[in-house]
Write an enzyme that holds these catalytic residues in place. Structure first.
Site, PDB file in Angstrom:
ATOM      1  N   ARG A  29       8.111   7.867   0.291  1.00 36.48           N
ATOM      2  CA  ARG A  29       8.838   6.731  -0.278  1.00 36.48           C
ATOM      3  C   ARG A  29      10.169   7.191  -0.879  1.00 36.48           C
ATOM      4  O   ARG A  29      10.232   8.246  -1.530  1.00 36.48           O
ATOM      5  CB  ARG A  29       8.005   6.051  -1.364  1.00 36.48           C
ATOM      6  CG  ARG A  29       6.795   5.362  -0.809  1.00 36.48           C
ATOM      7  CD  ARG A  29       6.041   4.558  -1.856  1.00 36.48           C
ATOM      8  NE  ARG A  29       4.713   4.263  -1.380  1.00 36.48           N
ATOM      9  CZ  ARG A  29       4.425   3.344  -0.461  1.00 36.48           C
ATOM     10  NH1 ARG A  29       5.389   2.599   0.041  1.00 36.48           N
ATOM     11  NH2 ARG A  29       3.184   3.153  -0.065  1.00 36.48           N
ATOM     12  N   ASP A  30      11.199   6.369  -0.645  1.00 35.96           N
ATOM     13  CA  ASP A  30      12.510   6.655  -1.224  1.00 35.96           C
ATOM     14  C   ASP A  30      12.444   6.531  -2.747  1.00 35.96           C
ATOM     15  O   ASP A  30      11.815   5.622  -3.291  1.00 35.96           O
ATOM     16  CB  ASP A  30      13.549   5.674  -0.652  1.00 35.96           C
ATOM     17  CG  ASP A  30      14.970   6.144  -0.868  1.00 35.96           C
ATOM     18  OD1 ASP A  30      15.649   6.465   0.110  1.00 35.96           O
ATOM     19  OD2 ASP A  30      15.412   6.189  -2.053  1.00 35.96           O
ATOM     20  N   ASN A  87      21.875   7.050   8.424  1.00 39.53           N
ATOM     21  CA  ASN A  87      23.260   7.201   7.999  1.00 39.53           C
ATOM     22  C   ASN A  87      23.788   8.566   8.450  1.00 39.53           C
ATOM     23  O   ASN A  87      23.061   9.562   8.393  1.00 39.53           O
ATOM     24  CB  ASN A  87      23.358   7.081   6.479  1.00 39.53           C
ATOM     25  CG  ASN A  87      22.916   5.724   5.980  1.00 39.53           C
ATOM     26  OD1 ASN A  87      23.156   4.710   6.620  1.00 39.53           O
ATOM     27  ND2 ASN A  87      22.233   5.688   4.842  1.00 39.53           N
ATOM     28  N   VAL A  96      22.047  13.005   1.835  1.00 40.86           N
ATOM     29  CA  VAL A  96      21.178  14.169   1.986  1.00 40.86           C
ATOM     30  C   VAL A  96      21.321  14.659   3.427  1.00 40.86           C
ATOM     31  O   VAL A  96      21.060  13.898   4.382  1.00 40.86           O
ATOM     32  CB  VAL A  96      19.704  13.842   1.671  1.00 40.86           C
ATOM     33  CG1 VAL A  96      18.831  15.075   1.878  1.00 40.86           C
ATOM     34  CG2 VAL A  96      19.556  13.314   0.241  1.00 40.86           C
ATOM     35  N   HIS A 100      17.210  11.742   8.344  1.00 40.89           N
ATOM     36  CA  HIS A 100      16.091  10.902   7.906  1.00 40.89           C
ATOM     37  C   HIS A 100      16.332   9.486   8.381  1.00 40.89           C
ATOM     38  O   HIS A 100      17.460   8.986   8.342  1.00 40.89           O
ATOM     39  CB  HIS A 100      15.953  10.935   6.377  1.00 40.89           C
ATOM     40  CG  HIS A 100      17.230  10.762   5.635  1.00 40.89           C
ATOM     41  ND1 HIS A 100      18.155  11.771   5.491  1.00 40.89           N
ATOM     42  CD2 HIS A 100      17.764   9.681   5.018  1.00 40.89           C
ATOM     43  CE1 HIS A 100      19.193  11.326   4.807  1.00 40.89           C
ATOM     44  NE2 HIS A 100      18.983  10.053   4.517  1.00 40.89           N
ATOM     45  N   HIS A 102      15.625   5.737   7.586  1.00 42.06           N
ATOM     46  CA  HIS A 102      15.182   4.806   6.539  1.00 42.06           C
ATOM     47  C   HIS A 102      14.387   3.683   7.211  1.00 42.06           C
ATOM     48  O   HIS A 102      14.875   3.060   8.162  1.00 42.06           O
ATOM     49  CB  HIS A 102      16.381   4.151   5.846  1.00 42.06           C
ATOM     50  CG  HIS A 102      17.249   5.066   5.059  1.00 42.06           C
ATOM     51  ND1 HIS A 102      17.200   5.152   3.689  1.00 42.06           N
ATOM     52  CD2 HIS A 102      18.242   5.915   5.434  1.00 42.06           C
ATOM     53  CE1 HIS A 102      18.115   6.009   3.250  1.00 42.06           C
ATOM     54  NE2 HIS A 102      18.758   6.488   4.294  1.00 42.06           N
TER      55      HIS A 102
HETATM   56  P1  5GP Z   1      21.173   8.826   2.674  1.00 42.68           P
HETATM   57  O1  5GP Z   1      22.116   8.257   1.663  1.00 42.68           O
HETATM   58  O2  5GP Z   1      21.430  10.293   2.930  1.00 42.68           O
HETATM   59  O3  5GP Z   1      21.102   8.037   3.963  1.00 42.68           O
HETATM   60  O4  5GP Z   1      19.727   8.661   2.055  1.00 42.68           O
HETATM   61  C1  5GP Z   1      19.184   9.567   1.169  1.00 42.68           C
HETATM   62  C2  5GP Z   1      18.077   8.864   0.467  1.00 42.68           C
HETATM   63  O5  5GP Z   1      17.272   9.817  -0.161  1.00 42.68           O
HETATM   64  C3  5GP Z   1      18.542   7.897  -0.619  1.00 42.68           C
HETATM   65  O6  5GP Z   1      18.082   6.585  -0.304  1.00 42.68           O
HETATM   66  C4  5GP Z   1      17.934   8.444  -1.896  1.00 42.68           C
HETATM   67  O7  5GP Z   1      17.466   7.444  -2.764  1.00 42.68           O
HETATM   68  C5  5GP Z   1      16.815   9.310  -1.383  1.00 42.68           C
HETATM   69  N1  5GP Z   1      16.505  10.459  -2.204  1.00 42.68           N
HETATM   70  C6  5GP Z   1      17.385  11.352  -2.726  1.00 42.68           C
HETATM   71  N2  5GP Z   1      16.748  12.330  -3.396  1.00 42.68           N
HETATM   72  C7  5GP Z   1      15.422  12.045  -3.279  1.00 42.68           C
HETATM   73  C8  5GP Z   1      14.248  12.692  -3.770  1.00 42.68           C
HETATM   74  O8  5GP Z   1      14.279  13.720  -4.420  1.00 42.68           O
HETATM   75  N3  5GP Z   1      13.055  12.101  -3.459  1.00 42.68           N
HETATM   76  C9  5GP Z   1      12.969  10.961  -2.702  1.00 42.68           C
HETATM   77  N4  5GP Z   1      11.754  10.481  -2.456  1.00 42.68           N
HETATM   78  N5  5GP Z   1      14.061  10.332  -2.231  1.00 42.68           N
HETATM   79  C10 5GP Z   1      15.268  10.866  -2.527  1.00 42.68           C
END
Ligand code: 5GP
Length: 114
Positions: A29-30, A87, A96, A100, A102
């Site tokens: 989970r996010d 993304n 990150v 991944h 979503h």
């Molecule tokens: P991005 O912005 O790279 O597409 O998505 C990264 C996602 O990772 C974000 O939605 C953010 O909330 C989530 N995220 C960042 N750090 C952590 C973490 O330590 N644990 C979890 N479960 N989600 C994280």
């Protein structure tokens, strides 16, 4: 590539709410959910961005989508629908650098996205 927080989750060095795992894929989970269901599907193998996926990794990339769809079916919201998003880099809003997918569900999604 440099290590990310997601590799630490794969190695169980930091906690996460893991909802699915097989040999190659992990889903959790996010931390900052944008929908009632917001799960991230990642390859255990670190790949920085979608730009870095090579043809030999096509099956792995597909597994992320299949795992997300299977999860939506299992949780009972596949027929209502959901959104999957990956993304890429700055304009895509990637934060990150470990790819991944979503999975967002449980509410009506808007289009176009912001
Ligand atoms: P991005 O912005 O790279 O597409 O998505 C990264 C996602 O990772 C974000 O939605 C953010 O909330 C989530 N995220 C960042 N750090 C952590 C973490 O330590 N644990 C979890 N479960 N989600 C994280």
């Amino acid at each position: 590539m440099s290590d990310t927080i997601f590799s630490k989750i794969v190695r169980r060095e930091i906690p996460a709410d893991i909802v699915f795992e097989n040999d190659t894929v992990l889903a959790f989970r996010d931390l900052n959910p944008q929908a009632p269901v917001h799960v991230l599907f990642i390859p255990k193998e670190p790949i920085a961005t979608l730009n870095d996926v090579v043809p030999e990794q096509a099956e792995l990339a597909g597994q992320l989508m299949i795992a997300a769809a299977d999860y939506a079916k299992q949780e009972g919201f596949a027929e209502d629908g959901y959104r999957v998003v990956m993304n890429c880099n700055q304009h895509g809003g990637q934060s990150v650098y470990h790819i991944h997918l979503h999975l967002l569900g449980g509410r009506q999604m808007a289009w176009p996205p912001g």
